[in-house]
Design a protein around this motif. Structure first.
Motif, PDB file in Angstrom:
ATOM      1  N   THR A  48     -30.741 -84.555 -19.051  1.00 29.73           N
ATOM      2  CA  THR A  48     -29.717 -85.106 -18.159  1.00 29.73           C
ATOM      3  C   THR A  48     -29.142 -86.378 -18.761  1.00 29.73           C
ATOM      4  O   THR A  48     -27.929 -86.607 -18.712  1.00 29.73           O
ATOM      5  CB  THR A  48     -30.322 -85.417 -16.769  1.00 29.73           C
ATOM      6  OG1 THR A  48     -31.037 -84.282 -16.297  1.00 29.73           O
ATOM      7  CG2 THR A  48     -29.238 -85.775 -15.768  1.00 29.73           C
ATOM      8  N   LYS A  49     -30.009 -87.190 -19.335  1.00 30.11           N
ATOM      9  CA  LYS A  49     -29.555 -88.438 -19.964  1.00 30.11           C
ATOM     10  C   LYS A  49     -28.670 -88.147 -21.179  1.00 30.11           C
ATOM     11  O   LYS A  49     -27.707 -88.871 -21.436  1.00 30.11           O
ATOM     12  CB  LYS A  49     -30.749 -89.306 -20.339  1.00 30.11           C
ATOM     13  CG  LYS A  49     -31.460 -89.857 -19.118  1.00 30.11           C
ATOM     14  CD  LYS A  49     -32.661 -90.699 -19.482  1.00 30.11           C
ATOM     15  CE  LYS A  49     -33.314 -91.218 -18.206  1.00 30.11           C
ATOM     16  NZ  LYS A  49     -34.420 -92.103 -18.487  1.00 30.11           N
ATOM     17  N   ILE A  50     -28.976 -87.095 -21.914  1.00 32.28           N
ATOM     18  CA  ILE A  50     -28.127 -86.691 -23.048  1.00 32.28           C
ATOM     19  C   ILE A  50     -26.776 -86.220 -22.526  1.00 32.28           C
ATOM     20  O   ILE A  50     -25.730 -86.616 -23.040  1.00 32.28           O
ATOM     21  CB  ILE A  50     -28.828 -85.607 -23.897  1.00 32.28           C
ATOM     22  CG1 ILE A  50     -30.012 -86.220 -24.658  1.00 32.28           C
ATOM     23  CG2 ILE A  50     -27.839 -84.953 -24.865  1.00 32.28           C
ATOM     24  CD1 ILE A  50     -30.918 -85.220 -25.335  1.00 32.28           C
ATOM     25  N   ILE A  51     -26.788 -85.384 -21.494  1.00 32.03           N
ATOM     26  CA  ILE A  51     -25.544 -84.890 -20.897  1.00 32.03           C
ATOM     27  C   ILE A  51     -24.676 -86.057 -20.434  1.00 32.03           C
ATOM     28  O   ILE A  51     -23.462 -86.063 -20.647  1.00 32.03           O
ATOM     29  CB  ILE A  51     -25.847 -83.944 -19.705  1.00 32.03           C
ATOM     30  CG1 ILE A  51     -26.496 -82.662 -20.206  1.00 32.03           C
ATOM     31  CG2 ILE A  51     -24.573 -83.633 -18.910  1.00 32.03           C
ATOM     32  CD1 ILE A  51     -27.179 -81.842 -19.113  1.00 32.03           C
ATOM     33  N   ASN A  52     -25.297 -87.055 -19.805  1.00 31.07           N
ATOM     34  CA  ASN A  52     -24.572 -88.208 -19.268  1.00 31.07           C
ATOM     35  C   ASN A  52     -24.209 -89.252 -20.322  1.00 31.07           C
ATOM     36  O   ASN A  52     -23.581 -90.257 -19.995  1.00 31.07           O
ATOM     37  CB  ASN A  52     -25.384 -88.866 -18.149  1.00 31.07           C
ATOM     38  CG  ASN A  52     -25.528 -87.968 -16.943  1.00 31.07           C
ATOM     39  OD1 ASN A  52     -24.707 -87.100 -16.706  1.00 31.07           O
ATOM     40  ND2 ASN A  52     -26.600 -88.176 -16.180  1.00 31.07           N
ATOM     41  N   GLY A  53     -24.622 -89.023 -21.565  1.00 31.14           N
ATOM     42  CA  GLY A  53     -24.302 -89.958 -22.640  1.00 31.14           C
ATOM     43  C   GLY A  53     -25.164 -91.204 -22.655  1.00 31.14           C
ATOM     44  O   GLY A  53     -24.862 -92.167 -23.349  1.00 31.14           O
ATOM     45  N   GLU A  54     -26.251 -91.193 -21.903  1.00 29.65           N
ATOM     46  CA  GLU A  54     -27.156 -92.347 -21.852  1.00 29.65           C
ATOM     47  C   GLU A  54     -28.083 -92.390 -23.067  1.00 29.65           C
ATOM     48  O   GLU A  54     -28.600 -93.440 -23.418  1.00 29.65           O
ATOM     49  CB  GLU A  54     -27.991 -92.301 -20.566  1.00 29.65           C
ATOM     50  CG  GLU A  54     -27.159 -92.386 -19.301  1.00 29.65           C
ATOM     51  CD  GLU A  54     -27.947 -92.036 -18.058  1.00 29.65           C
ATOM     52  OE1 GLU A  54     -29.185 -92.201 -18.047  1.00 29.65           O
ATOM     53  OE2 GLU A  54     -27.327 -91.578 -17.073  1.00 29.65           O
ATOM     54  N   ILE A  55     -28.297 -91.234 -23.662  1.00 24.22           N
ATOM     55  CA  ILE A  55     -29.129 -91.099 -24.861  1.00 24.22           C
ATOM     56  C   ILE A  55     -28.282 -90.361 -25.894  1.00 24.22           C
ATOM     57  O   ILE A  55     -27.684 -89.329 -25.578  1.00 24.22           O
ATOM     58  CB  ILE A  55     -30.414 -90.293 -24.573  1.00 24.22           C
ATOM     59  CG1 ILE A  55     -31.305 -91.031 -23.594  1.00 24.22           C
ATOM     60  CG2 ILE A  55     -31.169 -90.005 -25.863  1.00 24.22           C
ATOM     61  CD1 ILE A  55     -32.534 -90.242 -23.183  1.00 24.22           C
ATOM     62  N   PRO A  56     -28.235 -90.852 -27.127  1.00 26.95           N
ATOM     63  CA  PRO A  56     -27.435 -90.157 -28.142  1.00 26.95           C
ATOM     64  C   PRO A  56     -28.075 -88.831 -28.561  1.00 26.95           C
ATOM     65  O   PRO A  56     -29.294 -88.657 -28.464  1.00 26.95           O
ATOM     66  CB  PRO A  56     -27.410 -91.142 -29.311  1.00 26.95           C
ATOM     67  CG  PRO A  56     -28.613 -92.004 -29.121  1.00 26.95           C
ATOM     68  CD  PRO A  56     -28.880 -92.059 -27.641  1.00 26.95           C
ATOM     69  N   ALA A  57     -27.232 -87.916 -28.997  1.00 26.93           N
ATOM     70  CA  ALA A  57     -27.697 -86.627 -29.512  1.00 26.93           C
ATOM     71  C   ALA A  57     -26.700 -86.149 -30.552  1.00 26.93           C
ATOM     72  O   ALA A  57     -25.536 -86.566 -30.538  1.00 26.93           O
ATOM     73  CB  ALA A  57     -27.813 -85.612 -28.377  1.00 26.93           C
ATOM     74  N   TYR A  58     -27.149 -85.293 -31.425  1.00 26.27           N
ATOM     75  CA  TYR A  58     -26.287 -84.710 -32.451  1.00 26.27           C
ATOM     76  C   TYR A  58     -25.703 -83.427 -31.873  1.00 26.27           C
ATOM     77  O   TYR A  58     -26.273 -82.342 -32.015  1.00 26.27           O
ATOM     78  CB  TYR A  58     -27.083 -84.477 -33.737  1.00 26.27           C
ATOM     79  CG  TYR A  58     -27.601 -85.765 -34.319  1.00 26.27           C
ATOM     80  CD1 TYR A  58     -26.763 -86.562 -35.097  1.00 26.27           C
ATOM     81  CD2 TYR A  58     -28.898 -86.208 -34.065  1.00 26.27           C
ATOM     82  CE1 TYR A  58     -27.221 -87.766 -35.624  1.00 26.27           C
ATOM     83  CE2 TYR A  58     -29.356 -87.411 -34.584  1.00 26.27           C
ATOM     84  CZ  TYR A  58     -28.507 -88.180 -35.351  1.00 26.27           C
ATOM     85  OH  TYR A  58     -28.952 -89.377 -35.864  1.00 26.27           O
TER      86      TYR A  58
END
Length: 129
Positions: free
Chosen positions: A6-16
């Motif tokens: 959820t944090k990745i989806i919301n842009g709170e945690i970076p992801a490739y």
């Protein structure tokens, strides 16, 4: 329930990120089994994959198919394997894993670590395939 996904989806945690639309997201696994190991998730949080509504379930696998074809073009492999496993994140997810041998999909294997540059390179290879 908020999860790391959820944090990745919301842009709170970076992801490739490899691919994204209004319903789904594909990104490189932070602890891959092999180069190109990608996770595909629905943006709507659902713990178990078989609890996803039927139409969304079909669309999720169609989205995963598109991503798998990109992986197969970008990463040297005999095929791309698919697995729905994992209990550590209560958010449905699909593993897409480039395979050259069956052991590439053994979740007991030591996970690989790549530099930021290596992750970026892999992301760009797949994204642009």
């Amino acid at each position: 329930m908020e999860t790391i996904f959820t944090k990745i989806i919301n842009g709170e945690i970076p992801a490739y990120k490899i691919a994204e639309n209004e319903k789904f997201l594909a990104f490189l696994d932070a602890m891959p089994l092999v180069e190109g190991h990608t996770l595909v998730i629905p943006k709507k949080p659902t713990d178990k994959i078989f609890d996803i509504e039927s139409e969304d379930f079909k669309e999720l696998f169609g989205f995963a198919q598109q991503v798998a074809k990109k992986i197969e073009k970008a990463i040297v492999c005999k095929r791309v394997g698919l697995a729905v496993v994992g209990l550590e994140v209560p958010h449905a997810h699909i593993h897409l894993i480039p395979l050259n041998k069956m052991d590439d999909m053994n979740f007991k294997n030591v996970r690989l670590k790549f530099s930021k540059d290596e992750y970026e390179r892999t992301k760009n290879l797949i994204k642009n395939a």
